[in-house]
Design an enzyme around this catalytic site. Structure first.
Site, PDB file in Angstrom:
ATOM      1  N   ILE A   6       0.878  -1.167   0.000  1.00  9.15           N
ATOM      2  CA  ILE A   6       0.000   0.000   0.000  1.00  9.15           C
ATOM      3  C   ILE A   6       0.916   1.217   0.000  1.00  9.15           C
ATOM      4  O   ILE A   6       1.811   1.329   0.847  1.00  9.15           O
ATOM      5  CB  ILE A   6      -0.924  -0.019   1.235  1.00  9.15           C
ATOM      6  CG1 ILE A   6      -1.819  -1.261   1.189  1.00  9.15           C
ATOM      7  CG2 ILE A   6      -1.753   1.256   1.316  1.00  9.15           C
ATOM      8  CD1 ILE A   6      -2.586  -1.527   2.469  1.00  9.15           C
ATOM      9  N   ASN A   8       0.835   4.224   0.964  1.00  7.51           N
ATOM     10  CA  ASN A   8       0.970   5.058   2.148  1.00  7.51           C
ATOM     11  C   ASN A   8       1.556   4.335   3.362  1.00  7.51           C
ATOM     12  O   ASN A   8       1.757   4.952   4.403  1.00  7.51           O
ATOM     13  CB  ASN A   8      -0.382   5.667   2.535  1.00  7.51           C
ATOM     14  CG  ASN A   8      -0.857   6.671   1.511  1.00  7.51           C
ATOM     15  OD1 ASN A   8      -0.054   7.289   0.820  1.00  7.51           O
ATOM     16  ND2 ASN A   8      -2.152   6.836   1.398  1.00  7.51           N
ATOM     17  N   CYS A   9       1.824   3.065   3.251  1.00  8.39           N
ATOM     18  CA  CYS A   9       2.381   2.282   4.361  1.00  8.39           C
ATOM     19  C   CYS A   9       3.844   2.691   4.584  1.00  8.39           C
ATOM     20  O   CYS A   9       4.638   2.698   3.640  1.00  8.39           O
ATOM     21  CB  CYS A   9       2.279   0.790   4.047  1.00  8.39           C
ATOM     22  SG  CYS A   9       3.145  -0.272   5.214  1.00  8.39           S
ATOM     23  N   SER A  10       4.210   3.006   5.817  1.00 14.17           N
ATOM     24  CA  SER A  10       5.576   3.462   6.100  1.00 14.17           C
ATOM     25  C   SER A  10       6.616   2.381   5.797  1.00 14.17           C
ATOM     26  O   SER A  10       7.713   2.689   5.321  1.00 14.17           O
ATOM     27  CB  SER A  10       5.700   3.931   7.553  1.00 14.17           C
ATOM     28  OG  SER A  10       5.412   2.880   8.448  1.00 14.17           O
ATOM     29  N   LYS A  13       7.099   2.290   2.081  1.00 14.68           N
ATOM     30  CA  LYS A  13       7.895   3.453   1.673  1.00 14.68           C
ATOM     31  C   LYS A  13       9.386   3.205   1.905  1.00 14.68           C
ATOM     32  O   LYS A  13      10.215   3.548   1.071  1.00 14.68           O
ATOM     33  CB  LYS A  13       7.446   4.698   2.437  1.00 14.68           C
ATOM     34  CG  LYS A  13       6.115   5.242   1.996  1.00 14.68           C
ATOM     35  CD  LYS A  13       5.738   6.455   2.827  1.00 14.68           C
ATOM     36  CE  LYS A  13       4.381   6.984   2.444  1.00 14.68           C
ATOM     37  NZ  LYS A  13       3.991   8.153   3.251  1.00 14.68           N
TER      38      LYS A  13
END
Length: 116
Positions: A6, A8-10, A13
């Site tokens: 996903i 937006n998942c840290s 990223k």
């Protein structure tokens, strides 16, 4: 090579930033936008095991009723159904390479995969 997660998942990223920094080409599949299919989930369970694929630490898991959590934690079909409905319960990222899959991001694992 393909990496699933996903956007937006840290953790995703961090994995993408690591791959970019090491100039490693990949295809990114955001399973919130592009969905995920049953055969792929089954393959991941076969390779990594259900306990490793289900993200039981996230906020999505905590919002799922206890009876569904229990069933999904022991039954592949119930877990796949849940992951199709709520892809946020999938451990991320899922990195697919010719050697198989790697779940989550740990710099040492990635170094072993790509820098050895």
């Amino acid at each position: 090579m393909k990496i699933y997660g996903i956007k937006n998942c840290s953790t995703v990223k961090k994995a993408l930033a690591w791959l970019d920094a090491h100039k490693i080409a990949y295809e990114f599949h955001d399973f919130k936008k592009l969905d995920i299919d049953k055969p792929t989930l089954k393959m991941w369970i076969d390779q990594a095991g259900l306990d490793h694929l289900l993200n039981k630490r996230g906020t999505t898991w905590r919002t799922i009723p206890a009876d569904i959590q229990k069933l999904a934690g022991i039954n592949n079909d119930a877990a796949i159904k849940l992951m199709l409905e709520k892809p946020s319960v999938i451990k991320r990222p899922v990195l697919e390479t010719s050697e198989g899959i790697t779940l989550g991001f740990e710099e040492k694992k990635y170094e072993q995969l790509f820098c050895s």
